[in-house]
Design a protein around this motif. Structure first.
Motif, mmCIF file in Angstrom:
data_model
loop_
_atom_site.group_PDB
_atom_site.id
_atom_site.type_symbol
_atom_site.label_atom_id
_atom_site.label_comp_id
_atom_site.label_asym_id
_atom_site.label_seq_id
_atom_site.Cartn_x
_atom_site.Cartn_y
_atom_site.Cartn_z
ATOM 1 N N LYS A 153 0.822 -1.217 0.000
ATOM 2 C CA LYS A 153 0.000 0.000 0.000
ATOM 3 C C LYS A 153 0.855 1.266 0.000
ATOM 4 N N HIS A 154 2.140 1.145 0.335
ATOM 5 C CA HIS A 154 3.043 2.294 0.334
ATOM 6 C C HIS A 154 4.026 2.260 -0.831
ATOM 7 N N ARG A 155 3.848 1.293 -1.741
ATOM 8 C CA ARG A 155 4.814 1.104 -2.823
ATOM 9 C C ARG A 155 4.468 2.023 -3.988
ATOM 10 N N SER A 156 4.631 3.310 -3.743
ATOM 11 C CA SER A 156 4.345 4.344 -4.736
ATOM 12 C C SER A 156 5.627 5.125 -4.986
ATOM 13 N N TYR A 157 5.946 5.340 -6.263
ATOM 14 C CA TYR A 157 7.196 6.020 -6.606
ATOM 15 C C TYR A 157 7.231 7.436 -6.042
ATOM 16 N N ILE A 158 6.134 8.170 -6.185
ATOM 17 C CA ILE A 158 6.146 9.545 -5.687
ATOM 18 C C ILE A 158 6.176 9.566 -4.163
ATOM 19 N N ARG A 159 5.568 8.592 -3.541
ATOM 20 C CA ARG A 159 5.616 8.545 -2.075
ATOM 21 C C ARG A 159 7.047 8.288 -1.598
ATOM 22 N N LEU A 160 7.749 7.406 -2.298
ATOM 23 C CA LEU A 160 9.143 7.158 -1.949
ATOM 24 C C LEU A 160 9.989 8.419 -2.118
ATOM 25 N N LEU A 161 9.739 9.173 -3.191
ATOM 26 C CA LEU A 161 10.506 10.389 -3.433
ATOM 27 C C LEU A 161 10.429 11.350 -2.258
ATOM 28 N N PHE A 162 9.258 11.412 -1.625
ATOM 29 C CA PHE A 162 9.060 12.400 -0.568
ATOM 30 C C PHE A 162 9.233 11.848 0.840
ATOM 31 N N THR A 163 9.246 10.538 1.016
ATOM 32 C CA THR A 163 9.309 9.996 2.375
ATOM 33 C C THR A 163 10.572 9.200 2.664
ATOM 34 N N ASP A 164 11.314 8.784 1.640
ATOM 35 C CA ASP A 164 12.535 7.991 1.857
ATOM 36 C C ASP A 164 13.748 8.900 1.710
ATOM 37 N N PRO A 165 14.468 9.172 2.803
ATOM 38 C CA PRO A 165 15.641 10.057 2.724
ATOM 39 C C PRO A 165 16.680 9.587 1.713
#
Length: 280
Positions: A153-165
């Motif tokens: 449910k969190h495997r989103s490219y844009i979400r990773l861009l903003f939440t993964d340092p």
């Protein structure tokens, strides 16, 4: 089905409900400029519902009718109880849409799976709706991140861009990369107003990252295509990679993204090094 819509009463209900909420109630920062009136602003409700401020303003003014999916998104943003949600849909005359807006779960096209299997030395992955990462090959995991460790449910490219340092370290030009991703997401949001998962994603990133909030509000749009990115990989070093997007004809909401390097370049050597590293 639409029955006896009451646009004036609907607008008054929306205004009254947003006046009852504070930015903190919906996850927005409290330390915003002084407000002339209590409650949420129109642009804040529109931002979290992934619709335009102009559209929402006209809805409150009773000048347009809202679709079921948009009403569902507003019910979610305004934290309506089940009784309030029912009332919202009754005022809009959209009782038949009084259900969460859900879309069928995407299944990766078999042709794309075969392409991924064949691309053993080239990073590639499949993007779905909301930049969900539906599938990837080992080289993509080695280049970007181990997608398998991320809950689906969190495997989103844009979400990773903003939440993964680590993504900010991977992309030296992170701001431009992230801004373009927001512009691309904006296009998809416009095509699917009221998609509750889209609204939840936009709402989460708006509350967590000031950059996202500013860029989303700027309403810049961009389509998927081709380009070049500079990456600073911890194993392969500095890489200049070209990327291209191939859209599935069977499901136009699935896109195969492929990264390549110019033959004979240092980046091509870096990809070979990365392939050896990934194999071990």
């Amino acid at each position: 089905m639409t029955r006896n819509p009451r646009p004036g009463q609907l607008g008054e209900f929306l205004k009254a409900r947003r006046a009852e909420l504070t930015p903190g109630d919906v996850g927005l920062p409290e330390d915003l400029p002084r407000r002339r009136a209590a409650g949420l602003r129109r642009e804040e409700v529109a931002l979290l519902a992934a619709i335009s401020t102009n559209y929402y303003a006209r809805l409150e003014q009773g000048r347009i009718a809202a679709s079921g999916p948009v009403l569902g998104a507003l019910a979610h943003v305004l934290r309506l109880t089940e009784q309030q949600r029912t009332h919202l849909f009754e005022l809009a005359g959209n009782e038949i849409y009084h259900r969460p807006y859900r879309r069928a779960r995407q299944q990766v096209q078999p042709q794309l799976w075969r392409l991924l299997d064949d691309l053993t030395a080239t990073p590639a992955f499949v993007l779905g709706r909301r930049t969900d990462i539906l599938a990837w090959n080992p080289m993509a995991a080695a280049l970007i991140t181990d997608f398998g460790r991320i809950p689906e449910k969190h495997r989103s490219y844009i979400r990773l861009l903003f939440t993964d340092p680590a993504m900010r370290e991977l992309y030296p030009d992170w701001q431009n990369v992230a801004r373009m991703a927001v512009a691309t997401l904006r296009v998809e949001a416009a095509r699917t107003p009221g998609d509750r998962r889209m609204s939840a994603l936009v709402g989460e990133l708006s509350t967590r990252d000031e950059h996202f909030r500013q860029w989303w509000a700027a309403r810049v749009v961009a389509g998927r295509g081709v380009g070049t990115k500079h990456l600073n990989h911890p194993v392969a070093g500095s890489l200049i990679l070209d990327w291209d997007t191939l859209t599935s004809t069977a499901d136009p909401e699935q896109h195969l993204v492929v990264w390549t390097a110019e033959p004979g370049s240092r980046s091509a050597d870096g990809l070979r090094l990365l392939a050896s590293w990934a194999a071990t």
